[in-house]
Design a protein around this motif. Structure first.
Motif, PDB file in Angstrom:
ATOM      1  N   LYS A 504       0.844  -1.194   0.000  1.00 27.76           N
ATOM      2  CA  LYS A 504       0.000   0.000   0.000  1.00 27.76           C
ATOM      3  C   LYS A 504       0.879   1.244   0.000  1.00 27.76           C
ATOM      4  O   LYS A 504       1.678   1.461   0.908  1.00 27.76           O
ATOM      5  N   GLY A 505       0.743   2.053  -1.023  1.00 33.93           N
ATOM      6  CA  GLY A 505       1.580   3.237  -1.149  1.00 33.93           C
ATOM      7  C   GLY A 505       2.860   3.014  -1.928  1.00 33.93           C
ATOM      8  O   GLY A 505       3.667   3.946  -2.065  1.00 33.93           O
ATOM      9  N   ALA A 506       3.079   1.816  -2.463  1.00 33.01           N
ATOM     10  CA  ALA A 506       4.280   1.544  -3.253  1.00 33.01           C
ATOM     11  C   ALA A 506       4.278   2.381  -4.528  1.00 33.01           C
ATOM     12  O   ALA A 506       3.227   2.681  -5.096  1.00 33.01           O
ATOM     13  N   THR A 507       5.459   2.754  -4.995  1.00 31.79           N
ATOM     14  CA  THR A 507       5.595   3.538  -6.219  1.00 31.79           C
ATOM     15  C   THR A 507       6.696   2.945  -7.094  1.00 31.79           C
ATOM     16  O   THR A 507       7.714   2.458  -6.592  1.00 31.79           O
ATOM     17  N   ALA A 508       6.486   3.004  -8.396  1.00 31.28           N
ATOM     18  CA  ALA A 508       7.494   2.514  -9.333  1.00 31.28           C
ATOM     19  C   ALA A 508       8.690   3.453  -9.340  1.00 31.28           C
ATOM     20  O   ALA A 508       8.544   4.684  -9.258  1.00 31.28           O
ATOM     21  N   GLN A 509       9.883   2.859  -9.445  1.00 33.25           N
ATOM     22  CA  GLN A 509      11.124   3.629  -9.481  1.00 33.25           C
ATOM     23  C   GLN A 509      11.808   3.539 -10.840  1.00 33.25           C
ATOM     24  O   GLN A 509      12.983   3.852 -10.970  1.00 33.25           O
ATOM     25  N   GLY A 510      11.043   3.111 -11.829  1.00 29.46           N
ATOM     26  CA  GLY A 510      11.598   3.035 -13.180  1.00 29.46           C
ATOM     27  C   GLY A 510      11.955   1.616 -13.574  1.00 29.46           C
ATOM     28  O   GLY A 510      12.020   0.706 -12.742  1.00 29.46           O
ATOM     29  N   ALA A 511      12.165   1.432 -14.862  1.00 30.08           N
ATOM     30  CA  ALA A 511      12.547   0.138 -15.418  1.00 30.08           C
ATOM     31  C   ALA A 511      13.429   0.389 -16.632  1.00 30.08           C
ATOM     32  O   ALA A 511      13.348   1.441 -17.273  1.00 30.08           O
ATOM     33  N   GLU A 512      14.266  -0.586 -16.936  1.00 23.83           N
ATOM     34  CA  GLU A 512      15.188  -0.443 -18.064  1.00 23.83           C
ATOM     35  C   GLU A 512      15.386  -1.785 -18.740  1.00 23.83           C
ATOM     36  O   GLU A 512      15.177  -2.846 -18.136  1.00 23.83           O
ATOM     37  N   THR A 513      15.746  -1.740 -19.992  1.00 22.84           N
ATOM     38  CA  THR A 513      16.114  -2.971 -20.691  1.00 22.84           C
ATOM     39  C   THR A 513      17.573  -3.278 -20.385  1.00 22.84           C
ATOM     40  O   THR A 513      18.410  -2.381 -20.283  1.00 22.84           O
ATOM     41  N   THR A 514      17.853  -4.553 -20.218  1.00 22.53           N
ATOM     42  CA  THR A 514      19.240  -4.993 -20.001  1.00 22.53           C
ATOM     43  C   THR A 514      19.674  -5.922 -21.124  1.00 22.53           C
ATOM     44  O   THR A 514      20.695  -6.586 -21.022  1.00 22.53           O
ATOM     45  N   GLY A 515      18.909  -5.952 -22.174  1.00 24.86           N
ATOM     46  CA  GLY A 515      19.175  -6.775 -23.347  1.00 24.86           C
ATOM     47  C   GLY A 515      17.965  -6.710 -24.257  1.00 24.86           C
ATOM     48  O   GLY A 515      16.942  -6.104 -23.931  1.00 24.86           O
ATOM     49  N   GLU A 516      18.043  -7.344 -25.419  1.00 24.99           N
ATOM     50  CA  GLU A 516      16.941  -7.275 -26.377  1.00 24.99           C
ATOM     51  C   GLU A 516      15.680  -7.952 -25.852  1.00 24.99           C
ATOM     52  O   GLU A 516      14.569  -7.611 -26.266  1.00 24.99           O
ATOM     53  N   ARG A 517      15.851  -8.893 -24.937  1.00 23.23           N
ATOM     54  CA  ARG A 517      14.695  -9.597 -24.371  1.00 23.23           C
ATOM     55  C   ARG A 517      14.801  -9.658 -22.850  1.00 23.23           C
ATOM     56  O   ARG A 517      14.345 -10.610 -22.217  1.00 23.23           O
ATOM     57  N   ALA A 518      15.395  -8.621 -22.267  1.00 26.04           N
ATOM     58  CA  ALA A 518      15.654  -8.624 -20.823  1.00 26.04           C
ATOM     59  C   ALA A 518      15.310  -7.261 -20.232  1.00 26.04           C
ATOM     60  O   ALA A 518      15.530  -6.216 -20.847  1.00 26.04           O
ATOM     61  N   VAL A 519      14.797  -7.295 -18.997  1.00 24.29           N
ATOM     62  CA  VAL A 519      14.300  -6.088 -18.331  1.00 24.29           C
ATOM     63  C   VAL A 519      14.631  -6.153 -16.845  1.00 24.29           C
ATOM     64  O   VAL A 519      14.646  -7.238 -16.243  1.00 24.29           O
ATOM     65  N   ARG A 520      14.873  -4.983 -16.261  1.00 27.45           N
ATOM     66  CA  ARG A 520      14.991  -4.861 -14.808  1.00 27.45           C
ATOM     67  C   ARG A 520      14.110  -3.691 -14.368  1.00 27.45           C
ATOM     68  O   ARG A 520      14.124  -2.633 -14.980  1.00 27.45           O
ATOM     69  N   ALA A 521      13.321  -3.911 -13.294  1.00 26.69           N
ATOM     70  CA  ALA A 521      12.407  -2.881 -12.798  1.00 26.69           C
ATOM     71  C   ALA A 521      12.502  -2.809 -11.285  1.00 26.69           C
ATOM     72  O   ALA A 521      12.842  -3.801 -10.619  1.00 26.69           O
ATOM     73  N   ALA A 522      12.191  -1.630 -10.727  1.00 26.51           N
ATOM     74  CA  ALA A 522      12.276  -1.439  -9.277  1.00 26.51           C
ATOM     75  C   ALA A 522      11.073  -0.654  -8.785  1.00 26.51           C
ATOM     76  O   ALA A 522      10.503   0.174  -9.503  1.00 26.51           O
ATOM     77  N   TRP A 523      10.707  -0.932  -7.530  1.00 30.83           N
ATOM     78  CA  TRP A 523       9.597  -0.235  -6.860  1.00 30.83           C
ATOM     79  C   TRP A 523      10.031   0.110  -5.436  1.00 30.83           C
ATOM     80  O   TRP A 523      10.652  -0.720  -4.754  1.00 30.83           O
ATOM     81  N   ARG A 524       9.692   1.320  -4.991  1.00 28.46           N
ATOM     82  CA  ARG A 524       9.912   1.680  -3.599  1.00 28.46           C
ATOM     83  C   ARG A 524       8.646   1.328  -2.831  1.00 28.46           C
ATOM     84  O   ARG A 524       7.546   1.808  -3.160  1.00 28.46           O
ATOM     85  N   LEU A 525       8.788   0.490  -1.821  1.00 28.21           N
ATOM     86  CA  LEU A 525       7.649   0.024  -1.051  1.00 28.21           C
ATOM     87  C   LEU A 525       7.357   0.987   0.098  1.00 28.21           C
ATOM     88  O   LEU A 525       8.088   1.950   0.317  1.00 28.21           O
ATOM     89  N   ASN A 526       6.280   0.721   0.827  1.00 27.89           N
ATOM     90  CA  ASN A 526       5.801   1.748   1.765  1.00 27.89           C
ATOM     91  C   ASN A 526       6.698   1.951   2.981  1.00 27.89           C
ATOM     92  O   ASN A 526       6.531   2.931   3.716  1.00 27.89           O
ATOM     93  N   ASP A 527       7.623   1.053   3.222  1.00 28.04           N
ATOM     94  CA  ASP A 527       8.558   1.249   4.330  1.00 28.04           C
ATOM     95  C   ASP A 527       9.910   1.753   3.855  1.00 28.04           C
ATOM     96  O   ASP A 527      10.875   1.771   4.626  1.00 28.04           O
ATOM     97  N   GLY A 528       9.982   2.138   2.588  1.00 23.99           N
ATOM     98  CA  GLY A 528      11.221   2.655   2.030  1.00 23.99           C
ATOM     99  C   GLY A 528      12.095   1.603   1.377  1.00 23.99           C
ATOM    100  O   GLY A 528      13.057   1.940   0.673  1.00 23.99           O
ATOM    101  N   ALA A 529      11.803   0.320   1.596  1.00 25.54           N
ATOM    102  CA  ALA A 529      12.577  -0.739   0.956  1.00 25.54           C
ATOM    103  C   ALA A 529      12.351  -0.701  -0.555  1.00 25.54           C
ATOM    104  O   ALA A 529      11.311  -0.237  -1.036  1.00 25.54           O
TER     105      ALA A 529
END
Length: 565
Positions: A504-529
Motif C-alpha cells: 500500500k503506497g508503493a511507487t514505481a522507481q523506473g525500469a530499463e532494458t538490459t538486453g533485447e529480451r531482458a528487463v529490470r524494474a524497481a519499486w519503492r515500497l511503503n517502508d522505504g525498501a
C-alpha cells in the motif's frame, strides 16, 4: 425509481415489468389463469398477489408470447422457461462477520465454475486454492444463458444464476465457504450486451437498446436511460449484497461507451456498501482510460498490455493484436512494469494507426491486474493452446515468477498452477440454425491466419457446440504438475510474507532494458525498501545482480531482490 424483479411485501409479492411498448400485459403464475397487470404512467406494469418462494411465473404479451422476467432471480427449464420467486435473504451465513480483504492482498485465480461441475464442485477445490496462496477466486459470468454449456458472456437474464451451474442457494454457499477460508470471491458481469438466444427485452421495451448505435452484438445498451441504468445498478448490488461477492469485474466497458454511467455506477455501489466492507471494482477496457482508475471509482483494470508483450517475448508470435508489441518488446515490457499501460496515446499498428490509451504512470501498481493467461487469451486461440505448449518451461517459470512477485495484482487462469496442457476452447450449447451460425462464424474468424487459410484446415477448429469441446477444456494437471504447484506455493508465500505488507503506497522507481529480451524494474515500497525484479528471456541469459537481499532466483532467467530503506 421502481425496482426490477419481484418485491416481497408484507403479505404478497409485487410483480413489475417495464414494458413501455405494450398497452396490456399479463402475469401468468403456474396453475393460475393469466392476470391482467396495471399499467402505470411511467411505462411500468405492476400486480400484487400471493406468491411464496418457489412460485413459477412468466409474463404474457398481448399476442400470447410468453417471456421470462428479465430480472428473474432464478429460472426453471432454461431461459425460455419459468422465472422463479426466490428468497435470497434467509441464508444463515457461516461467515457473517466477513468484511473482505484489502486489494493489496489480492492474488486472483480466474475460474469457470462449469468446468468444476458447478458451484458445488467448485466449493470442493477451495481448500486447495487457499493452501496454495490464492486470496481471491474470480468466477467467469454465471448469469443464465441458453443451453447447458457456455463461457457466460451470452447471458440474457443477468440476475439468475445459470441452472447448469447450480441454484442460487448453492452459489451463496460457495461464497460463504470461500469466506470461511479467507478467500475473496469476485464475479465477472456483462453490462455491454445480451446473448443471441433468449433476449426478449426488445419485444416489450425496445427503448432498452439504442438501435441506431451498433456494437458487435447489435444495438448498444441504453445505459443513459434511468430505467436501464437502474437495472444494472440493482444487478450489481444483488451480487454484492444478496450473495456477498467481494467485488465485480465489468466486462468490455469500452463497448458501453458511456463514462457517466460508469462513474455513477461505481459511486452508487461505494456509497451503499463502504466503508463497512472491502468492495473491489475492476474493469476490462480496451481504451486504457486511466481516468476511470481514479480513487473512489474503480480499483484496477485488467492489463492486456502485460500479457501481450510477455506473450511476444515468450513465443515470438506477432500476428493479430500481437503486432502492437512486436517491435522492441523489452522496452514495452519495461514501460508496462514501470507505468502500467504500454499504450498511453500511441498509434496502434493493429488498429491501422488509431491511438489508444491515456497516461498511466501516476497510478499505483495495484491499479493494474496482470496475467500471463486468462479465458480470453487462451480461449480466443483457434485450438485453445496454453503457454505450456507454446514456450519452454524454463522461460514460463521465469515469467510466472515475475507475475507473482510484481507489485501489480497477479491473476492466473485455472490449470496454470498445475502446468496444465489441456486446452481452453470456446464452447457453447446452441441448437439448430444458431448452432450452425456460431460454428461457421468461429471458423471464419481464423480464416486470415495462414494455418487456417483453407476450408479443410478450418475444419480442425473444434465445434463450439460439441460436448467433447467442453469436456476437453476441463483442466488436467500436466506431467510436471506437482513441480508447478510447488513453484506457485513458494512464490505466493514469499509474496505474502515479504511484499504484500509493504504494497500500500508503493511507487514505481523506473525500469530499463538490459538486453533485447531482458528487463529490470524497481519499486519503492511503503517502508522505504526497494524491490527489484529482473527477467531475461533471451537465448543466452545473463541476469544482472541488484542491490539488497536475494529473495528468489528462478534459474538463469529471473531474480528478485529486496533492499532495506
Amino acid at each position: 425509481m421502481r425496482r426490477w424483479g419481484p418485491v416481497a411485501l408484507k403479505d404478497s409479492v409485487r410483480f413489475q415489468l417495464w414494458a413501455p411498448a405494450r398497452t396490456r400485459l399479463y402475469l401468468l403464475i403456474e396453475g393460475r389463469e393469466p392476470a391482467p397487470m396495471q399499467k402505470q404512467t411511467d411505462g411500468w406494469f405492476t400486480l400484487d398477489t400471493k406468491a411464496p418462494p418457489g412460485t413459477r411465473y412468466r409474463f404474457q404479451l398481448e399476442d400470447g408470447t410468453l417471456v421470462p422476467d428479465p430480472a428473474s432471480r432464478a429460472q426453471s427449464e432454461g431461459v425460455h422457461g419459468w422465472s422463479v420467486v426466490t428468497d435470497l435473504a434467509s441464508r444463515p451465513w457461516q461467515a457473517p462477520d466477513w468484511q473482505g480483504r484489502s486489494w493489496e492482498e489480492a492474488v486472483i485465480q480466474e475460474v469457470h465454475a462449469g468446468l468444476y461441475g458447478g458451484f458445488a464442485g467448485m466449493m470442493r477445490d477451495l481448500p486447495r486454492l487457499a493452501a496454495l496462496g490464492v486470496t481471491a477466486i474470480e468466477l467467469m459470468p454465471v448469469a443464465a444463458v441458453s443451453g447447458a454449456r457456455n463461457w457466460g458472456y451470452d447471458g440474457v437474464l443477468p440476475f439468475a444464476p445459470a441452472e447448469a451451474l447450480g441454484t442460487p442457494q448453492e452459489l451463496q454457499a460457495l461464497v460463504d465457504a470461500a469466506h470461511g477460508l479467507g478467500l475473496m470471491v469476485l464475479l465477472d458481469v456483462v453490462y455491454n450486451h445480451f446473448g443471441p438466444d433468449g433476449h426478449y427485452i426488445p419485444l416489450y421495451a425496445p427503448e432498452f437498446l439504442h438501435a441506431e448505435t451498433m456494437t458487435p452484438w447489435g444495438g448498444a445498451v441504453a445505459v443513459d436511460r434511468p430505467e436501464v441504468a437502474a437495472f444494472f445498478l440493482e444487478n450489481a448490488l444483488q451480487w454484492l449484497e444478496d450473495y456477498r461477492f467481494d467485488g465485480l469485474r465489468f466486462d468490455a466497458v469500452h463497448a458501453i461507451g458511456n463514462s457517466a454511467f460508469l462513474h455513477d455506477l461505481a459511486g452508487q455501489i461505494r456509497k451503499r456498501l463502504q466503508p463497512r466492507r472491502h468492495i473491489h471494482l475492476i474493469l476490462e477496457n480496451e481504451h486504457n482510460d486511466a481516468a476511470l482508475l481514479t480513487p473512489g471509482l474503480y480499483d484496477a483494470q485488467w492489463n492486456d498490455d502485460f500479457h501481450n508483450v510477455l506473450h511476444v517475448l515468450l513465443t515470438g508470435e506477432d500476428a493479430g493484436y500481437y503486432r502492437d508489441f512486436a517491435e522492441k518488446p523489452a522496452e514495452k515490457l519495461a514501460r508496462c512494469l514501470s507505468q502500467g499501460f504500454v499504450y498511453q496515446g500511441e498509434p496502434s499498428p493493429h488498429q491501422n494507426g488509431k491511438t489508444r490509451g491515456t497516461s498511466s504512470g501516476h497510478l499505483p501498481p495495484g491499479a493494474f491486474v496482470s496475467f500471463l493467461q486468462n479465458h480470453d487469451q487462451i480461449g480466443n486461440r483457434a485450438l485453445g493452446e496454453r503457454l505450456t505448449l507454446l514456450t519452454d518451461p524454463e522461460r514460463l517459470r521465469a515469467a510466472t515468477a515475475l507475475l507473482l512477485l510484481c507489485p501489480q495484482i497477479p491473476l492466473f487462469f485455472m490449470g496454470d498452477e498445475t502446468g496444465s496442457r489441456s486446452p481452453f476452447l470456446f464452447f457453447t450449447d446452441f441448437h439448430d440454425d444458431l448452432a450452425e451460425i456460431v460454428r461457421e462464424g468461429r471458423r471464419r474468424e481464423f480464416a486470415h491466419f495462414p494455418a487456417f487459410a483453407d476450408k479443410a484446415s478450418r475444419a480442425r477448429i473444434p465445434d463450439p457446440n460439441a460436448l467433447s469441446t467442453f469436456e476437453a477444456s476441463i483442466p488436467a494437471p500436466g506431467p510436471d504438475g506437482e513441480r508447478w504447484e510447488a513453484l506457485y506455493r513458494d512464490l505466493l508465500a514469499l509474496r505474502a510474507a515479504r511484499i504484500v505488507p509493504r504494497l500500500k503506497g508503493a511507487t514505481a522507481q523506473g525500469a530499463e532494458t538490459t538486453g533485447e529480451r531482458a528487463v529490470r524494474a524497481a519499486w519503492r515500497l511503503n517502508d522505504g525498501a526497494v524491490l527489484t525484479l529482473a527477467l531475461d528471456l533471451s537465448n543466452t541469459p545473463a541476469l544482472p545482480e541488484a542491490q539488497g537481499q536475494l529473495l528468489r532466483r528462478e534459474g538463469p532467467r529471473f531474480g528478485a531482490w529486496l533492499a532495506p530503506a
